[in-house]
Scaffold this motif. Structure first.
Motif, PDB file in Angstrom:
ATOM      1  N   ALA A 376     -36.188   4.685  34.022  1.00 48.37           N
ATOM      2  CA  ALA A 376     -36.535   5.442  32.824  1.00 48.37           C
ATOM      3  C   ALA A 376     -35.297   6.038  32.179  1.00 48.37           C
ATOM      4  O   ALA A 376     -35.084   5.926  30.963  1.00 48.37           O
ATOM      5  CB  ALA A 376     -37.542   6.534  33.163  1.00 48.37           C
ATOM      6  N   VAL A 377     -34.444   6.678  32.969  1.00 49.52           N
ATOM      7  CA  VAL A 377     -33.265   7.317  32.400  1.00 49.52           C
ATOM      8  C   VAL A 377     -32.266   6.276  31.912  1.00 49.52           C
ATOM      9  O   VAL A 377     -31.593   6.463  30.896  1.00 49.52           O
ATOM     10  CB  VAL A 377     -32.623   8.280  33.414  1.00 49.52           C
ATOM     11  N   ARG A 378     -32.167   5.151  32.612  1.00 48.92           N
ATOM     12  CA  ARG A 378     -31.258   4.093  32.170  1.00 48.92           C
ATOM     13  C   ARG A 378     -31.696   3.483  30.834  1.00 48.92           C
ATOM     14  O   ARG A 378     -30.880   2.882  30.130  1.00 48.92           O
ATOM     15  CB  ARG A 378     -31.150   2.999  33.227  1.00 48.92           C
ATOM     16  N   ALA A 379     -32.958   3.635  30.507  1.00 46.14           N
ATOM     17  CA  ALA A 379     -33.444   3.108  29.234  1.00 46.14           C
ATOM     18  C   ALA A 379     -33.007   3.976  28.056  1.00 46.14           C
ATOM     19  O   ALA A 379     -33.104   3.549  26.898  1.00 46.14           O
ATOM     20  CB  ALA A 379     -34.969   2.999  29.262  1.00 46.14           C
ATOM     21  N   ASP A 381     -30.301   6.215  25.700  1.00 41.08           N
ATOM     22  CA  ASP A 381     -28.908   6.100  25.260  1.00 41.08           C
ATOM     23  C   ASP A 381     -28.187   7.421  25.532  1.00 41.08           C
ATOM     24  O   ASP A 381     -27.835   8.168  24.628  1.00 41.08           O
ATOM     25  CB  ASP A 381     -28.867   5.749  23.772  1.00 41.08           C
ATOM     26  N   ALA A 382     -27.993   7.706  26.827  1.00 41.78           N
ATOM     27  CA  ALA A 382     -27.325   8.936  27.253  1.00 41.78           C
ATOM     28  C   ALA A 382     -26.226   8.557  28.227  1.00 41.78           C
ATOM     29  O   ALA A 382     -26.185   7.438  28.740  1.00 41.78           O
ATOM     30  CB  ALA A 382     -28.319   9.889  27.900  1.00 41.78           C
ATOM     31  N   LEU A 400     -29.333  16.810  29.649  1.00 43.25           N
ATOM     32  CA  LEU A 400     -28.948  15.453  29.289  1.00 43.25           C
ATOM     33  C   LEU A 400     -27.795  15.498  28.288  1.00 43.25           C
ATOM     34  O   LEU A 400     -27.816  16.283  27.335  1.00 43.25           O
ATOM     35  CB  LEU A 400     -30.148  14.725  28.673  1.00 43.25           C
ATOM     36  N   HIS A 401     -26.779  14.682  28.517  1.00 42.81           N
ATOM     37  CA  HIS A 401     -25.641  14.571  27.603  1.00 42.81           C
ATOM     38  C   HIS A 401     -25.701  13.207  26.926  1.00 42.81           C
ATOM     39  O   HIS A 401     -25.751  12.168  27.600  1.00 42.81           O
ATOM     40  CB  HIS A 401     -24.320  14.721  28.359  1.00 42.81           C
ATOM     41  N   ALA A 402     -25.715  13.212  25.615  1.00 45.51           N
ATOM     42  CA  ALA A 402     -25.809  11.972  24.849  1.00 45.51           C
ATOM     43  C   ALA A 402     -25.061  12.129  23.537  1.00 45.51           C
ATOM     44  O   ALA A 402     -24.918  13.245  23.018  1.00 45.51           O
ATOM     45  CB  ALA A 402     -27.273  11.620  24.585  1.00 45.51           C
ATOM     46  N   ASP A 403     -24.586  11.029  22.997  1.00 41.56           N
ATOM     47  CA  ASP A 403     -23.951  11.068  21.680  1.00 41.56           C
ATOM     48  C   ASP A 403     -25.005  11.182  20.581  1.00 41.56           C
ATOM     49  O   ASP A 403     -24.710  11.658  19.485  1.00 41.56           O
ATOM     50  CB  ASP A 403     -23.099   9.808  21.473  1.00 41.56           C
ATOM     51  N   ASP A 404     -26.224  10.775  20.879  1.00 41.54           N
ATOM     52  CA  ASP A 404     -27.351  10.871  19.949  1.00 41.54           C
ATOM     53  C   ASP A 404     -27.894  12.309  19.989  1.00 41.54           C
ATOM     54  O   ASP A 404     -28.365  12.779  21.026  1.00 41.54           O
ATOM     55  CB  ASP A 404     -28.434   9.877  20.371  1.00 41.54           C
ATOM     56  N   ALA A 405     -27.829  13.011  18.853  1.00 37.20           N
ATOM     57  CA  ALA A 405     -28.272  14.413  18.797  1.00 37.20           C
ATOM     58  C   ALA A 405     -29.744  14.563  19.160  1.00 37.20           C
ATOM     59  O   ALA A 405     -30.165  15.623  19.633  1.00 37.20           O
ATOM     60  CB  ALA A 405     -28.015  14.978  17.404  1.00 37.20           C
ATOM     61  N   ARG A 406     -30.535  13.510  18.964  1.00 34.68           N
ATOM     62  CA  ARG A 406     -31.958  13.549  19.298  1.00 34.68           C
ATOM     63  C   ARG A 406     -32.165  13.713  20.796  1.00 34.68           C
ATOM     64  O   ARG A 406     -33.136  14.329  21.252  1.00 34.68           O
ATOM     65  CB  ARG A 406     -32.610  12.258  18.799  1.00 34.68           C
TER      66      ARG A 406
END
Length: 432
Positions: A376-379, A381-382, A400-406
């Motif tokens: 699930a987490v690998r799916a 974009d984080a 969670l750290h991600a480049d996507d602000a969402r």
């Protein structure tokens, strides 16, 4: 950036977050990456004392494990870490053809020059114990829950993918290709440091593949940690075990004095929980989750695009109304629905989570089940997780750290099937 002293690979995501929590609570600056971090990413993360990589080796066949762990081992070696920790479940459930601990040990030892390879055989805070090489585990979170030898444990002896039919970890690992495992039992751990070091030297004269250390309590972890620190100062050392490896490392340097007092506030908005675990504990937690709209997922249909899209739409609509939603696979219909070997159901759960988070504004999420969490987490974009607080022993709430602000900043709970009290999902929503 100075090299982190401690590096770990979690064979599933839920266990990896527990190790992240243990190291963070010990005051070590730690990030858990969702893939192998490159130089650019590490430079931008600043100084770190420990790094982790959340993997899915527990559900992999041997060749896939070797490919993944060779890349991981090479990366850790390039960073010059002192301790490489292959993090396994505290129940050691594994098999020669699925999630083989033996394959992991044989692969990663090539990147650790130290002749000592440590296996830590218990985690007392989770009521897992190793005595004379035999593994024991409690059947529940309640202190009154009975402790069983692992091959007689009501859940682990009937695990759907890797049932535990052998309690002697030496014999269990021998079936996975680790031919020579020497036991360092609890009596040796009562020796003073110099005498224990001499005992370890004696055990290494026969050049075993690994030394298996008994664990019954925190004093044993301190002794094991002292051995690891002494030897890791000479050459990179490989350790295999649950988060007790991190506890031993911290205890031995008196780092584990930082009590976790972080309160978790009530969720700001709707909470989404995805439960793919089939354990009786998770079933009880689902039953008790009265604050949620519960959505039963048919595992036989989850891999179909139309069914999956319909479930994502239905869950998204409930979340948009402000309702907490708990989606769970119907454990009465799992048998024959999806092959555990190809992880079809876990992958479908990953697609479901990604679809829901693209459709709905959710800032707190829970995922139950080791394989489910990994896929699930690998799916998403984080790229990393950091520690936020502890919800229950073995269950961390992470950021969670991600480049996507969402996605960036989502609070994420990952839990193994047997972890957490009955009201865990309710606490995730209402806070502590």
């Amino acid at each position: 950036m100075s090299a982190p002293e401690y590096a770990f690979y979690g064979d599933d995501f839920t266990g990896a977050t527990d190790t992240l929590a243990q190291l963070s609570r010990a005051g070590l600056r730690t990030l858990l990456f969702l893939g192998i971090p490159d130089e650019w990413r590490l430079r931008h993360c600043g100084e770190l004392d420990a790094i982790g990589i959340a993997g899915a080796a527990r559900s992999m066949a041997p060749e896939a494990m070797r490919a993944e762990l060779n890349a991981v081992g090479a990366r850790f070696a390039s960073l010059g870490v002192k301790l490489v920790h292959y993090k396994v479940c505290s129940t050691f459930d594994s098999a020669p053809q699925v999630g083989s601990i033996g394959v992991a040990l044989q692969t990663l030892r090539a990147y650790c020059a130290n002749p000592l390879r440590v296996i830590v055989g218990g985690q007392p805070d989770l009521r897992r114990y190793c005595v004379f090489g035999q593994l024991f585990a409690a059947s529940g979170a309640d202190e009154r829950a009975p402790v069983y030898r692992i091959d007689r444990h009501p859940t682990m002896r009937a695990h759907p993918v890797t049932p535990m039919h052998e309690a002697d970890l030496r014999a269990h690992l021998r079936e996975q290709g680790v031919k020579a495992v020497t036991s360092v039992d609890w009596r040796a751990l009562a020796l003073e440091a110099k005498a224990l070091s001499a005992h370890v030297n004696d055990a290494l004269r026969e050049a075993p593949d690994a030394l298996l250390f008994d664990v019954q309590d925190a004093a044993h972890l301190r002794a094991i940690g002292g051995v690891m620190r002494e030897r890791a100062a000479l050459a990179p050392l490989l350790a295999v075990g649950a988060s007790s490896v991190a506890q031993a490392w911290a205890h031995s340097a008196a780092l584990h004095d930082h009590a976790d007092t972080s309160a978790i506030g009530a969720a700001q908005g709707p909470v989404f929980v995805l439960a793919g675990s089939l354990s009786p504990r998770t079933a009880a937690q689902i039953e008790a989750a009265n604050a949620y709209v519960r959505v039963r997922l048919d595992p036989a249909r989850m891999t179909g695009d139309a069914y999956l899209a319909a479930q994502i739409a239905a869950i998204g609509a409930e979340l948009a109304r402000g309702h907490h939603v708990l989606a769970y696979t119907d454990r009465t219909r799992v048998e024959g629905a999806a092959s555990p070997a190809d992880n079809a159901l876990a992958r479908a759960c990953g697609a479901l989570l990604d679809g829901v988070l693209k459709r709905a504004s959710v800032r707190r999420v829970g995922v139950a089940g080791g394989d489910t969490s990994s896929f699930a987490v690998r799916a998403l974009d984080a790229w990393a997780l950091s520690y936020r607080a502890t919800l229950a022993p073995g269950v961390a709430l992470c950021r969670l750290h991600a480049d996507d602000a969402r996605l960036d900043g989502i609070e994420l709970m990952l839990k193994g099937g047997q972890m957490g009290d009955v009201d865990l999902f309710a606490r995730l929503a209402r806070g502590t």
